[in-house]
Design a protein around this motif. Structure first.
Motif, PDB file in Angstrom:
ATOM      1  N   ASP A 222     -52.056  -2.311   7.706  1.00  0.00           N
ATOM      2  CA  ASP A 222     -51.443  -1.012   7.527  1.00  0.00           C
ATOM      3  C   ASP A 222     -50.697  -0.959   6.190  1.00  0.00           C
ATOM      4  OD1 ASP A 222     -50.802   1.584   8.159  1.00  0.00           O
ATOM      5  OD2 ASP A 222     -48.964   1.048   9.236  1.00  0.00           O
ATOM      6  N   ASP A 223     -51.353  -1.460   5.155  1.00  0.00           N
ATOM      7  CA  ASP A 223     -50.742  -1.559   3.836  1.00  0.00           C
ATOM      8  C   ASP A 223     -51.844  -1.313   2.807  1.00  0.00           C
ATOM      9  OD1 ASP A 223     -49.845  -2.811   1.288  1.00  0.00           O
ATOM     10  OD2 ASP A 223     -48.140  -3.445   2.502  1.00  0.00           O
ATOM     11  N   PRO A 224     -51.643  -0.316   1.914  1.00  0.00           N
ATOM     12  CA  PRO A 224     -52.723   0.029   0.977  1.00  0.00           C
ATOM     13  C   PRO A 224     -53.095  -1.108   0.014  1.00  0.00           C
ATOM     14  CG  PRO A 224     -50.678   1.153   0.398  1.00  0.00           C
ATOM     15  CD  PRO A 224     -50.457   0.519   1.739  1.00  0.00           C
ATOM     16  N   ARG A 225     -52.227  -2.108  -0.077  1.00  0.00           N
ATOM     17  CA  ARG A 225     -52.520  -3.210  -1.016  1.00  0.00           C
ATOM     18  C   ARG A 225     -53.629  -4.121  -0.501  1.00  0.00           C
ATOM     19  NH1 ARG A 225     -46.809  -5.837  -1.356  1.00  0.00           N
ATOM     20  NH2 ARG A 225     -46.940  -5.274   0.846  1.00  0.00           N
ATOM     21  N   ILE A 226     -53.815  -4.174   0.817  1.00  0.00           N
ATOM     22  CA  ILE A 226     -54.863  -5.032   1.374  1.00  0.00           C
ATOM     23  C   ILE A 226     -55.907  -4.142   2.043  1.00  0.00           C
ATOM     24  CG2 ILE A 226     -55.400  -6.997   2.856  1.00  0.00           C
ATOM     25  CD1 ILE A 226     -52.502  -7.881   2.613  1.00  0.00           C
TER      26      ILE A 226
ATOM     27  N   LEU B 152     -53.100 -19.840   2.812  1.00  0.00           N
ATOM     28  CA  LEU B 152     -53.619 -18.521   3.170  1.00  0.00           C
ATOM     29  C   LEU B 152     -54.003 -17.817   1.878  1.00  0.00           C
ATOM     30  CD1 LEU B 152     -50.785 -17.386   5.615  1.00  0.00           C
ATOM     31  CD2 LEU B 152     -52.925 -18.552   6.196  1.00  0.00           C
ATOM     32  N   GLY B 153     -55.003 -16.973   1.940  1.00  0.00           N
ATOM     33  CA  GLY B 153     -55.399 -16.221   0.756  1.00  0.00           C
ATOM     34  C   GLY B 153     -55.898 -14.843   1.140  1.00  0.00           C
ATOM     35  N   ALA B 154     -55.650 -13.867   0.249  1.00  0.00           N
ATOM     36  CA  ALA B 154     -56.163 -12.512   0.487  1.00  0.00           C
ATOM     37  C   ALA B 154     -56.296 -11.773  -0.835  1.00  0.00           C
ATOM     38  CB  ALA B 154     -55.246 -11.740   1.416  1.00  0.00           C
ATOM     39  N   ASP B 155     -57.327 -10.929  -0.915  1.00  0.00           N
ATOM     40  CA  ASP B 155     -57.491 -10.061  -2.080  1.00  0.00           C
ATOM     41  C   ASP B 155     -56.580  -8.853  -1.934  1.00  0.00           C
ATOM     42  OD1 ASP B 155     -59.535 -11.639  -3.185  1.00  0.00           O
ATOM     43  OD2 ASP B 155     -60.989 -10.736  -1.805  1.00  0.00           O
ATOM     44  N   TRP B 156     -56.072  -8.367  -3.055  1.00  0.00           N
ATOM     45  CA  TRP B 156     -55.213  -7.177  -3.008  1.00  0.00           C
ATOM     46  C   TRP B 156     -55.591  -6.205  -4.122  1.00  0.00           C
ATOM     47  CZ3 TRP B 156     -52.796  -6.696  -7.638  1.00  0.00           C
ATOM     48  CH2 TRP B 156     -52.514  -7.869  -8.366  1.00  0.00           C
TER      49      TRP B 156
ATOM     50  N   CYS C 267     -47.866   1.963 -15.781  1.00  0.00           N
ATOM     51  CA  CYS C 267     -48.916   2.850 -16.305  1.00  0.00           C
ATOM     52  C   CYS C 267     -49.886   3.305 -15.219  1.00  0.00           C
ATOM     53  CB  CYS C 267     -49.684   2.159 -17.435  1.00  0.00           C
ATOM     54  SG  CYS C 267     -50.763   0.813 -16.873  1.00  0.00           S
ATOM     55  N   LEU C 268     -49.712   2.821 -13.997  1.00  0.00           N
ATOM     56  CA  LEU C 268     -50.528   3.234 -12.852  1.00  0.00           C
ATOM     57  C   LEU C 268     -51.995   2.801 -12.954  1.00  0.00           C
ATOM     58  CD1 LEU C 268     -49.073   6.828 -12.283  1.00  0.00           C
ATOM     59  CD2 LEU C 268     -48.230   4.642 -11.453  1.00  0.00           C
ATOM     60  N   ARG C 269     -52.297   1.901 -13.915  1.00  0.00           N
ATOM     61  CA  ARG C 269     -53.647   1.347 -13.997  1.00  0.00           C
ATOM     62  C   ARG C 269     -53.987   0.623 -12.691  1.00  0.00           C
ATOM     63  NH1 ARG C 269     -53.002   0.796 -18.867  1.00  0.00           N
ATOM     64  NH2 ARG C 269     -54.645   1.427 -20.290  1.00  0.00           N
ATOM     65  N   GLN C 270     -55.239   0.736 -12.248  1.00  0.00           N
ATOM     66  CA  GLN C 270     -55.666   0.077 -11.019  1.00  0.00           C
ATOM     67  C   GLN C 270     -55.780  -1.429 -11.266  1.00  0.00           C
ATOM     68  OE1 GLN C 270     -55.999   2.306  -8.514  1.00  0.00           O
ATOM     69  NE2 GLN C 270     -56.078   0.605  -7.067  1.00  0.00           N
ATOM     70  N   LEU C 271     -55.112  -2.221 -10.465  1.00  0.00           N
ATOM     71  CA  LEU C 271     -55.141  -3.678 -10.611  1.00  0.00           C
ATOM     72  C   LEU C 271     -55.688  -4.300  -9.335  1.00  0.00           C
ATOM     73  CD1 LEU C 271     -51.542  -4.247 -12.040  1.00  0.00           C
ATOM     74  CD2 LEU C 271     -53.653  -3.860 -13.325  1.00  0.00           C
ATOM     75  N   SER C 272     -56.278  -5.472  -9.479  1.00  0.00           N
ATOM     76  CA  SER C 272     -56.687  -6.206  -8.286  1.00  0.00           C
ATOM     77  C   SER C 272     -56.490  -7.691  -8.549  1.00  0.00           C
ATOM     78  CB  SER C 272     -58.143  -5.905  -7.941  1.00  0.00           C
ATOM     79  OG  SER C 272     -58.978  -6.330  -8.998  1.00  0.00           O
TER      80      SER C 272
ATOM     81  N   ALA D 296     -46.739 -12.068   0.424  1.00  0.00           N
ATOM     82  CA  ALA D 296     -47.342 -12.741  -0.729  1.00  0.00           C
ATOM     83  C   ALA D 296     -47.983 -11.776  -1.720  1.00  0.00           C
ATOM     84  CB  ALA D 296     -48.396 -13.738  -0.245  1.00  0.00           C
ATOM     85  N   VAL D 297     -48.503 -10.650  -1.250  1.00  0.00           N
ATOM     86  CA  VAL D 297     -49.161  -9.741  -2.196  1.00  0.00           C
ATOM     87  C   VAL D 297     -48.095  -9.027  -3.031  1.00  0.00           C
ATOM     88  CG1 VAL D 297     -51.278  -9.428  -0.838  1.00  0.00           C
ATOM     89  CG2 VAL D 297     -49.350  -7.873  -0.474  1.00  0.00           C
ATOM     90  N   PRO D 298     -48.359  -8.825  -4.317  1.00  0.00           N
ATOM     91  CA  PRO D 298     -47.327  -8.274  -5.195  1.00  0.00           C
ATOM     92  C   PRO D 298     -46.956  -6.838  -4.809  1.00  0.00           C
ATOM     93  CG  PRO D 298     -49.419  -8.446  -6.367  1.00  0.00           C
ATOM     94  CD  PRO D 298     -49.605  -9.114  -5.039  1.00  0.00           C
ATOM     95  N   SER D 299     -45.660  -6.517  -4.878  1.00  0.00           N
ATOM     96  CA  SER D 299     -45.218  -5.187  -4.466  1.00  0.00           C
ATOM     97  C   SER D 299     -45.098  -4.232  -5.647  1.00  0.00           C
ATOM     98  CB  SER D 299     -43.889  -5.278  -3.730  1.00  0.00           C
ATOM     99  OG  SER D 299     -42.948  -5.949  -4.520  1.00  0.00           O
ATOM    100  N   ALA D 300     -44.800  -4.753  -6.841  1.00  0.00           N
ATOM    101  CA  ALA D 300     -44.660  -3.871  -8.007  1.00  0.00           C
ATOM    102  C   ALA D 300     -45.213  -4.597  -9.239  1.00  0.00           C
ATOM    103  CB  ALA D 300     -43.208  -3.479  -8.212  1.00  0.00           C
TER     104      ALA D 300
END
Ligand SMILES: [Zn+2]
Ligand SMILES: [Zn+2]
Length: 174
Positions: free
Chosen positions: A34-38, A63-67, A74-79, A120-124
């Motif tokens: 329930d998190d747009p990052r994952i 543990l590992g996950a793509d985000w 700048c609101l550029r899409q990052l992954s 673990a996934v970056p928030s900002a």
């Protein structure tokens, strides 16, 4: 739906010191992040060792996950991919306030993995440490565009100084 990370630990509980490996690759949707990052179709990797103690089971490993996320300037899409080391305790009789429960000779790794990955996934994130971001006036991406607004701000600063000079050079009345 039964958790795919529900592990029977009857064997482990019988003998302190015994060890079990759990290695899985699981679709992120199973975790209901329930998190747009994952993203739902992201892959979560679980590589854990369960080790029986006298008063519980210690779970450690990676543990590992793509985000996905946007650069906060700048609101550029990052992954990217977050990989973390974890060490957590499971107990049948929970005496450690941070321990997860063992219920009926089973322990569920799902909630533990979920909580750790969300931390673990970056928030900002930034696309790069010196990202200049967007122009606060016109919204131009300053990494690729020279919009001219900053020049105008410069002009305004000079205008203030000019005004001061004018005031100072003005002959005082009387
Ligand atoms: Zn950026
Ligand atoms: Zn601008």
């Amino acid at each position: 739906m039964a958790s795919p990370l529900l592990i029977n630990v009857a064997e482990l509980l019988r003998r302190a010191g015994s060890v079990r490996e759990v290695g899985r690759r699981i679709d992120a949707e199973v975790f209901s992040f329930d998190d747009p990052r994952i993203a739902a179709d992201a892959q979560v990797e679980v590589g854990l060792t369960l080790e029986a103690l006298t008063d519980g089971i210690v779970v450690h490993g990676r543990l590992g996950a793509d985000w996905v996320a946007e650069c906060r300037r700048c609101l550029r899409q990052l992954s990217g991919r977050s990989e973390i080391e974890v060490q957590e305790l499971y107990q049948a009789v929970v005496s450690d306030p941070d321990a997860y429960p063992i219920v009926g000779e089973q322990l569920d790794l799902l909630e533990m993995v979920r909580e750790n990955l969300l931390l673990a996934v970056p928030s900002a994130p930034l696309c790069k440490s010196d990202c200049p971001g967007l122009c606060p006036q016109c919204g131009a991406d300053l990494q690729t565009t020279r919009c001219g607004c900053s020049n105008k701000a410069g002009d305004d600063r000079w205008a203030v100084l000019d005004q001061l000079k004018i005031d100072q050079s003005r002959p005082t009345a009387e």
